[in-house]
Each structure stands twice: as C-alpha cells, then as structure tokens.
Motif scaffolding. Structure first.
Motif, short mmCIF file in Angstrom:
data_model
loop_
_atom_site.label_atom_id
_atom_site.label_comp_id
_atom_site.label_asym_id
_atom_site.label_seq_id
_atom_site.Cartn_x
_atom_site.Cartn_y
_atom_site.Cartn_z
N LEU B 255 0.83 -1.20 0.00
CA LEU B 255 0.00 0.00 0.00
C LEU B 255 0.86 1.25 0.00
O LEU B 255 0.65 2.18 -0.77
CB LEU B 255 -0.87 0.04 1.26
N HIS B 271 4.07 0.80 -7.74
CA HIS B 271 3.97 -0.58 -7.31
C HIS B 271 2.52 -1.02 -7.43
O HIS B 271 1.60 -0.26 -7.17
CB HIS B 271 4.43 -0.68 -5.85
N VAL B 272 2.33 -2.26 -7.85
CA VAL B 272 0.97 -2.76 -7.99
C VAL B 272 0.76 -3.97 -7.10
O VAL B 272 1.59 -4.87 -7.07
CB VAL B 272 0.69 -3.13 -9.47
N ILE B 273 -0.34 -3.96 -6.33
CA ILE B 273 -0.75 -5.18 -5.63
C ILE B 273 -1.69 -5.88 -6.58
O ILE B 273 -2.76 -5.37 -6.90
CB ILE B 273 -1.46 -4.85 -4.30
N GLU B 274 -1.31 -7.04 -7.08
CA GLU B 274 -2.10 -7.71 -8.10
C GLU B 274 -3.45 -8.16 -7.53
O GLU B 274 -3.61 -8.33 -6.33
CB GLU B 274 -1.34 -8.93 -8.64
N GLY B 275 -4.39 -8.38 -8.43
CA GLY B 275 -5.68 -8.93 -8.03
C GLY B 275 -6.54 -7.93 -7.31
O GLY B 275 -6.29 -6.74 -7.33
N LYS B 276 -7.61 -8.44 -6.69
CA LYS B 276 -8.51 -7.56 -5.96
C LYS B 276 -8.92 -8.22 -4.65
O LYS B 276 -8.73 -9.42 -4.46
CB LYS B 276 -9.73 -7.23 -6.82
N ARG B 292 -2.99 -12.61 -3.09
CA ARG B 292 -2.45 -11.41 -3.75
C ARG B 292 -1.01 -11.16 -3.36
O ARG B 292 -0.41 -10.18 -3.79
CB ARG B 292 -3.28 -10.19 -3.36
#
Lengths: 328, 337
Positions: B255, B271-276, B292
């Motif tokens: 985050l 930065h990306v946190i994949e998925g949901k 995730r």
C-alpha cells in the motif's frame, strides 16, 4: 495565442479563451444569472503529452474537459485540434474528429450501460463510426479486451460482474476502440482504492506509450496528477491561474493558491512536519465571483490592485505562466 | 500513562445475508487511550467502518450478531440494554460520519439538531442548550454562529456541514470520538482545516479518537497509532512512526509503495498489488492476503497466521515477515521530502 506557444512543435490542441456560462433560471424560466463555470481558459497540448488539470471541486476542470469534447457547448472561445476549430465543425467532420478524441469518465458504475454485455458496449463505438464488418469488429473487441487484461470469455459478461477497477479498464478499452489520439480522462482513478488505482495508472501509462496517445488528465488529486502529467494547469473558480511543467510547478509554485493547495495535501510520512498555509474561508460561489483576481478574498498576499484588476496570465519563467499581480 | 478508554477484544461482527452468514469483522482487538488518535486504515470492504459502527452498536441487531468484547472504561458495551446504550451514544462516545449531507436532518435547523443531543444528555434548559450550541459552532470555526444556528443543512457548504457534525458530536464533551472518514468528501484545503480542528479539540478535551480512513496521508498527519485492516482482520498494528518507517506486512508495504508521491522520482512505475480484495463469501482459508501476496508460500495458503507482537507495540499477522523485511528495499517513505 496561448503564451506557451514558443515551442517549435505544432500543438495538438489549442484552447483559446474558452468560456462556459450556465444560465440560472427562476421558476418561470427567465434567466436570472449566470454561473461562470469556465472563464477565459487558454492552454495548449503537444502531441504525446499528458496535460493535467487540477483544482478543487467546482473549479471548472471537468467542465473544461467536457466542453472540449463538445459534450457541452461552449459559450465562447475556440478549441483548435490539429488546425480545425472543434466548435465550428458539423456532420461528418465532427464525427471524424470525435473518432480522434475519446473520453474516460469518473464513475465506473454509471458510465457503462448495465443492460448491455461488455462486448456489445465496446463494439458500439465501432458501429457508430461504421468501422469494419461484424467479424472484424468482434476481433477488434477481443484484442482490446486482452490488451487491458481480460480474457476473451469476458466478452459476454455484464458490467455488474466487474469490480470498480475492472470497469475503469473497460472504460479505457472503449475509449481505445477507435484508435484515438487524444483521451480526456475525467478523474479516472478517484473512485478507486489505492492498490487498484496504481493498476489503472500504470495501464494508462503503458497504453500511452504503445498507442502514442495524448491525455488531458482532469483530477483533484495532486499526487496522482504529479505522477502522470508532463505539464499541469491549476484551476480556481473557473480560471486557469498557473501553468507549468510538472517538476517546475511542484518545486516552485508561484500562485498563492497553488502554494496553499500543495501545502494542504497530507503527506504519507509522519516524519515530515511542514508549514501548512491554511486558507481562510471557502471557495466563493461562481454565481457572483469576486471582482479583480478571483482568489483575492482568501489570498494572504492580496493588495488593493487585486480587488480591482483581473490579473493577466504572464510568462514568468521558462514555460511557467501565472495569473497573479505579485509577478509583474 | 493515560486512561484506557476503549478496548476491543476479539470483536466479531456477523451479518445474516441471503447467501449465508458473513463475518465482516473477524477478531479485531485494539485499545484506545485518552488523548491518543488510533487510525484504522484499509481499502473498501476491509471492515473498518463496520468496526466503528459495531463499537456504538449502530447496526441493525435483527440481522447482526456481535461476538467478543467492547470494553468502554472496563464495561462491556455488548451487555448493555438499548436504553443504557443510548445514554452512552453522543454523551460518552460520539461519532462523525463520512457524508455530512446525508447524516444531518434536512428539515431541522442545525441548531435544533445540536440542541436535541444536548437536551437528551444534559440537564439544562432549552435556552442554555442553544447558547451551548452557538458556543460549539464558534469553537469549530463557523463564522457568525448566532446566525448560522438557525440555518438548514442545505444552506451550508460541505466543509461547514462537517463542522456542524463535529460541533454536534462534541456538544456533550464525549470521552471518545469515532470519526468515520471525516474528510473523504471534502477538498484538500477544507480537509486541512478540519484535520487541524479535530487535532486541536482532541488536545483541549483530552479525548481518545478512532480515525477510520483509507488515506495514509491523513493517518500520517493525525494519528499516533495505526491499525491496518484487510478483509475483516487486523494485519498490522504499530505506532505511526514505526508503521511508516518499517512496515512489516507485505500488504502494508505494498500500500505504501503504491501511492504516488508529491516529492522524489515521479517517473518510476507505481507498485501494484495484483488482483482484488475477495468478497466475504469467498474468504481464503489460510492467510487472507495470500492470493495477492508475492511472497506467499504453501504454508500461507493452508494456515492462517496469528497476530503476533514482533517487538513492543508492533504487531503483525504474517508467516514470513522477517524474511520479507530482510529482502526489502529498505526505505518506504521518502525521508528527504
């Protein structure tokens, strides 16, 4: 001419003295006043550039975007796209220019028709512009769906089956269907959570490079605008008060409003203790904006001249324009 | 040491839905002392607002079941009768809601609404209550409160309405304030004014505050301690400096890395946190973040980690946080800013 025109490249879009006044009517339908939503806004965009428009709610940033798309007709002014004034076009010419300009909306829940399948929603854009036959259109839709990270079988799904971030990607795919040059993004990530927001922002950047797009990026979030934009215009009460390249604007904000706005953003770092410029009062109603400089009632540096004369936008440093009497 | 005001012990909130029982809050524990601000952060659907509403028992108890303990000054609020609860609400514990338009009654003047809560809890005449309401409005920085007190919510701007909400919440001088996204609907410059106001009032009344928010910037500005939630569970808890300097849980770290910054390198990819976030009907069996998480192992998928105290005051719910910190890139906040 906008004062940033000193660049040798031909601009993609020139907005000149754009005005949009909404009439106020009483119960009998007589016009009793005007809301000056956009007042004398001029700026330019180069090919492949991302131009950010920031400001607080009600400052006219979204109306500016919508007026450029001709979703609302302007009261006055010009928007010249590759040499053609958008507001003078009709019929086929207007249609063909709409193919080159597309829009991504803020609310991913209300901008997709809930009764239509995703495939249908995307295909509709092609149908309107009479592109390809049925088979070609379907192939194109599949290709776009894959490009924004969906599987082909999601063609038959309905919007409610997708989350906010996914819908926003569908909205982006829809904008990309007709191969546009310019996409107007109206707060595309403000309805999304941080972890989803970064997914969509990264996708916007990738696609920009891949399809050689220009973005007009409208947002209230100063950190997001900083991340994505090459140049930024700051709006207050319908007027563009400052315009500069991103690093210049954040490193050296000149207009007192921009300074206050930047200092008000909470920084996600408890170690940083900043001097905050707290603005007194609230944004006045655009129904009867203050005389002179629209910011003068809240400005810590306001003098007599600010109450009387409207400041003209001046170039004060390289590619840095500001409309304020402090800079002569 | 400040007085311990509120203590949540393993709070669970279950909702009866058409598709079965969902547990929106699953075993949340934290404490609030007087004079401190505890931030509860997380993305939509993590249970932060339900936690807030559970504390005051605002949820419809026909379809909601609470478990665990909510101790206010040592007494469990879940054992209280409805009338006893009403004495607590607004008097001992107050709440500010996210949307000031829909939480104020449009057909009563704002003064009327503040007076109502004063008369309900304090023995005083209507006249005294009115002057008290005017005093509260003045305190929250509303100009000419004698006039404003007779105005209706629609005559006020968003920032003003939020000030009225705060005035109402603080009119009986509560010991504990629960603020559920109090500035989310406001512009940044108004947000700055409201956050300053909450901070000032907290100091002058020595209130404990629970600040529910999704904005890590707001957390850094006003909170002393932070609870990070994910899918109904607390996944990390620390004081604010520690959390931003050395976050342990991969979700917290993700985050912090995914927010665009106001300073520093801006050309770097986010930065990306994949998925949901999964829905509450399909909660993962092991660690709830495992699907995730880039560090997830077999153990994470099968076994749920407990919230353990890693060092004094810093709790984390992760099997591998020690290794993750070891491999981490170090700084998460730009200290030069």
């Amino acid at each position: 001419m906008s004062i940033l025109a000193a660049n040798e490249e031909k601009p993609l879009l020139q907005v000149r003295n754009l005005k949009k006044y909404f009439p106020i009517t009483n119960s009998l339908g007589n016009v009793t006043g005007q809301v000056k939503a956009v007042n004398n806004v001029s700026f330019e965009m180069k090919e492949g550039e991302t131009f950010g428009l920031v400001g607080e709610s009600g400052c006219g940033k979204s109306t500016t975007g919508r007026t450029i798309m001709r979703l609302v007709e302007p009261t006055e002014g010009e928007a010249i796209y590759r040499g053609k004034d958008i507001y003078r076009l009709k019929g086929n010419e207007l249609m063909s220019i709409r193919r080159e300009m597309q829009m991504v909306f803020q609310d991913p829940y209300s901008s997709l028709n809930p009764r239509k399948r995703i495939g249908h929603i995307l295909e509709e854009t092609l149908k309107i512009h009479h592109i390809g036959n049925k088979k070609e259109r379907m192939e194109r839709v599949m290709e776009m769906l894959n490009r924004v990270g969906f599987q082909s079988e999601q063609y038959y799904r309905y919007p409610h089956e997708f989350s906010g971030g996914q819908r926003q990607r569908i909205g982006l795919a829809r904008a990309l269907m007709v191969n546009p040059n310019l996409i107007i993004c109206d707060e595309p990530v403000s309805a999304l959570d941080v972890s989803i927001q970064s997914q969509v922002l990264n996708l916007l950047e990738e696609i920009q490079e891949e399809f050689k797009l220009s973005y007009l990026f409208v947002s209230h979030d100063l950190s997001v605008v900083r991340h994505i934009s090459d140049r930024i215009g700051v709006m207050y009460l319908g007027e563009l008060v400052e315009e500069a390249e991103t690093d210049e604007l954040y490193g050296n904000p000149l207009h007192p409003y921009t300074q206050a706005l930047l200092s008000a953003v909470p920084v996600p770092n408890p170690a940083v203790k900043r001097e905050r410029i707290t603005l007194k009062g609230e944004v006045p109603s655009p129904l009867n904006p203050p005389s002179g400089c629209v910011f003068h009632p809240r400005c810590p540096h306001a003098t007599e001249i600010c109450k009387q004369k409207v400041p003209v936008k001046k170039m004060v440093a390289k590619n840095h324009a500001v409309a304020c009497h402090l800079y002569v | 040491m400040q007085e311990k005001l509120l203590e949540l012990k393993n709070l669970k909130t279950h909702f009866q839905t058409e598709r079965g029982v969902v547990t929106a809050v699953n075993g949340v524990s934290f404490t609030v002392h007087s004079g401190e601000t505890v931030g509860v952060v997380g993305e939509s659907g993590c249970g932060k607002s339900v936690t807030a509403e559970s504390i005051l028992r605002l949820l419809d108890e026909k379809s909601t079941r609470y478990e665990g303990e909510i101790l206010y000054k040592g007494k469990n609020l879940l054992d209280f009768s409805i009338s006893k609860m009403q004495e607590i609400r607004g008097n001992d514990i107050s709440m500010i809601f996210q949307d000031p338009m829909s939480s104020l009654n449009p057909v009563y003047s704002v003064g009327n609404q503040i007076v109502e809560s004063i008369l309900l809890h304090q023995k005083c005449s209507k006249k005294e209550a009115y002057s008290r309401a005017i005093e509260m409005l003045r305190l929250t920085g509303i100009p000419s409160p004698e006039k404003r007190v007779h105005e209706y919510p629609h005559e006020l701007s968003g920032g003003m309405r939020q000030r009225v909400m705060i005035a109402m919440a603080l009119s009986c001088q509560p010991r504990l304030l629960i603020a559920d996204e109090p500035t989310t609907a406001l512009d940044v410059t108004t947000q700055a004014q409201i956050l300053d106001l909450i901070n000032e009032l907290k100091l002058s009344y020595n209130m404990g505050t629970v600040m529910i928010t999704h904005d890590l910037g707001v957390v850094a500005e006003v909170c002393t301690r932070v609870v990070v939630m994910y899918l109904g569970q607390v996944i990390e808890e620390a004081n604010v400096e520690m959390l931003f300097k050395s976050p342990c849980h991969p979700y917290t770290r993700g985050l912090l890395k995914s927010i665009p910054k106001l300073t520093g390198d801006r050309l770097e990819k986010l930065h990306v946190i994949e998925g949901k976030v999964p829905t509450l009907h399909q909660v993962p069996k092991g660690c709830r973040f495992a699907p995730r998480c880039e560090f997830a192992s077999q153990k994470c998928i099968e076994q749920m980690p407990e919230l353990i105290e890693e060092e004094s005051g810093h709790k984390v719910r992760c099997w591998h946080f020690k290794e993750i910190i070891g491999t981490g890139e170090g700084h998460y906040v730009n200290t030069s800013s």
